[in-house]
Design a protein around this motif. Structure first.
Motif, PDB file in Angstrom:
ATOM      1  N   MET A 118      -4.465   4.911  -6.405  1.00 39.59           N
ATOM      2  CA  MET A 118      -4.281   4.318  -4.581  1.00 39.59           C
ATOM      3  C   MET A 118      -3.932   4.182  -4.184  1.00 39.59           C
ATOM      4  O   MET A 118      -4.707   5.387  -3.467  1.00 39.59           O
ATOM      5  CB  MET A 118      -1.896   4.339  -5.322  1.00 39.59           C
ATOM      6  CG  MET A 118      -1.302   3.487  -4.690  1.00 39.59           C
ATOM      7  SD  MET A 118      -0.347   3.786  -5.009  1.00 39.59           S
ATOM      8  CE  MET A 118       0.594   1.866  -3.814  1.00 39.59           C
ATOM      9  N   ASN A 124      -2.986   3.939   0.553  1.00 39.41           N
ATOM     10  CA  ASN A 124      -2.180   2.862   0.879  1.00 39.41           C
ATOM     11  C   ASN A 124      -2.304   3.417   2.387  1.00 39.41           C
ATOM     12  O   ASN A 124      -3.561   4.487   2.565  1.00 39.41           O
ATOM     13  CB  ASN A 124      -1.359   3.825   0.861  1.00 39.41           C
ATOM     14  CG  ASN A 124      -0.176   4.347  -0.391  1.00 39.41           C
ATOM     15  OD1 ASN A 124       0.278   2.970  -0.463  1.00 39.41           O
ATOM     16  ND2 ASN A 124      -0.313   4.976  -1.011  1.00 39.41           N
ATOM     17  N   ARG A 125      -2.287   2.326   4.260  1.00 40.48           N
ATOM     18  CA  ARG A 125      -2.412   2.504   5.045  1.00 40.48           C
ATOM     19  C   ARG A 125      -2.442   4.021   5.707  1.00 40.48           C
ATOM     20  O   ARG A 125      -1.122   4.269   6.008  1.00 40.48           O
ATOM     21  CB  ARG A 125      -2.864   1.095   5.468  1.00 40.48           C
ATOM     22  CG  ARG A 125      -3.968   1.540   6.653  1.00 40.48           C
ATOM     23  CD  ARG A 125      -4.186  -0.428   7.046  1.00 40.48           C
ATOM     24  NE  ARG A 125      -3.060  -0.334   8.430  1.00 40.48           N
ATOM     25  CZ  ARG A 125      -2.346  -1.498   8.372  1.00 40.48           C
ATOM     26  NH1 ARG A 125      -3.313  -2.758   7.954  1.00 40.48           N
ATOM     27  NH2 ARG A 125      -1.551  -1.719   9.320  1.00 40.48           N
ATOM     28  N   TYR A 126      -2.656   5.119   6.737  1.00 46.12           N
ATOM     29  CA  TYR A 126      -3.059   5.987   7.520  1.00 46.12           C
ATOM     30  C   TYR A 126      -3.639   5.661   8.440  1.00 46.12           C
ATOM     31  O   TYR A 126      -4.719   5.589   8.341  1.00 46.12           O
ATOM     32  CB  TYR A 126      -2.886   7.215   6.523  1.00 46.12           C
ATOM     33  CG  TYR A 126      -1.987   7.516   5.598  1.00 46.12           C
ATOM     34  CD1 TYR A 126      -0.953   8.543   4.851  1.00 46.12           C
ATOM     35  CD2 TYR A 126      -2.865   6.867   4.418  1.00 46.12           C
ATOM     36  CE1 TYR A 126      -0.143   8.397   4.391  1.00 46.12           C
ATOM     37  CE2 TYR A 126      -2.045   7.265   3.002  1.00 46.12           C
ATOM     38  CZ  TYR A 126      -0.924   7.461   2.779  1.00 46.12           C
ATOM     39  OH  TYR A 126       0.080   8.174   1.963  1.00 46.12           O
ATOM     40  N   PHE A 158      -7.695   2.656   4.348  1.00 45.06           N
ATOM     41  CA  PHE A 158      -6.822   2.197   3.343  1.00 45.06           C
ATOM     42  C   PHE A 158      -7.237   3.412   2.885  1.00 45.06           C
ATOM     43  O   PHE A 158      -7.904   4.054   2.834  1.00 45.06           O
ATOM     44  CB  PHE A 158      -7.323   1.374   2.177  1.00 45.06           C
ATOM     45  CG  PHE A 158      -6.604  -0.007   3.277  1.00 45.06           C
ATOM     46  CD1 PHE A 158      -5.076  -0.120   2.713  1.00 45.06           C
ATOM     47  CD2 PHE A 158      -7.318  -0.819   3.988  1.00 45.06           C
ATOM     48  CE1 PHE A 158      -4.868  -0.797   3.141  1.00 45.06           C
ATOM     49  CE2 PHE A 158      -6.309  -1.707   5.108  1.00 45.06           C
ATOM     50  CZ  PHE A 158      -4.970  -1.781   4.401  1.00 45.06           C
ATOM     51  N   ASP A 173      -5.329   8.188  -2.469  1.00 45.95           N
ATOM     52  CA  ASP A 173      -4.460   9.326  -2.927  1.00 45.95           C
ATOM     53  C   ASP A 173      -4.810  10.696  -2.551  1.00 45.95           C
ATOM     54  O   ASP A 173      -4.672  12.147  -2.315  1.00 45.95           O
ATOM     55  CB  ASP A 173      -3.570   9.664  -3.929  1.00 45.95           C
ATOM     56  CG  ASP A 173      -2.419   8.105  -3.986  1.00 45.95           C
ATOM     57  OD1 ASP A 173      -2.390   7.746  -2.806  1.00 45.95           O
ATOM     58  OD2 ASP A 173      -1.831   7.244  -4.530  1.00 45.95           O
ATOM     59  N   ALA A 227       1.542   7.883   7.432  1.00 42.62           N
ATOM     60  CA  ALA A 227       1.808   6.371   7.167  1.00 42.62           C
ATOM     61  C   ALA A 227       1.521   5.376   8.280  1.00 42.62           C
ATOM     62  O   ALA A 227       1.862   5.668   9.279  1.00 42.62           O
ATOM     63  CB  ALA A 227       2.494   6.460   5.865  1.00 42.62           C
ATOM     64  N   GLY A 248       2.411   2.001   9.795  1.00 44.73           N
ATOM     65  CA  GLY A 248       3.945   0.759   9.906  1.00 44.73           C
ATOM     66  C   GLY A 248       3.753   0.636  10.312  1.00 44.73           C
ATOM     67  O   GLY A 248       2.950   0.389  11.614  1.00 44.73           O
TER      68      GLY A 248
END
Length: 74
Positions: free
Chosen positions: A1, A3-5, A46, A49, A66, A68
């Motif tokens: 997966m 996720n944007r960090y 992105f 994991d 993260a 956001g």
């Protein structure tokens, strides 16, 4: 997966070292979202994991968090 960090490197990190992290990130399926080299040594991406924990424990990386939306209340 993925996720944007936001990944921020310590001031001692060279451009060449940062490029090595970017190359690894891309090789493992990640994707750079924005490069922040004009503001600080880092980028948003992105991140798979499999790399999040490795980056968090890396001595050359100041922090990873993260990405956001930030809001303020009035």
């Amino acid at each position: 997966m993925l996720n944007r960090y936001i990944v921020v490197f310590k001031e001692t990190a060279s451009e060449g070292q940062i490029e090595q992290y970017i190359d690894r990130l891309i090789a493992e399926g990640g994707k750079i979202h924005a490069n922040y080299d004009a503001l600080f040594k880092g980028f948003s991406a992105f991140v798979p994991d499999s790399l999040v924990q490795l980056f968090a424990q890396d001595d050359l990386i100041d922090y990873i968090e993260a990405d956001g939306v930030v809001t303020i209340q009035s």
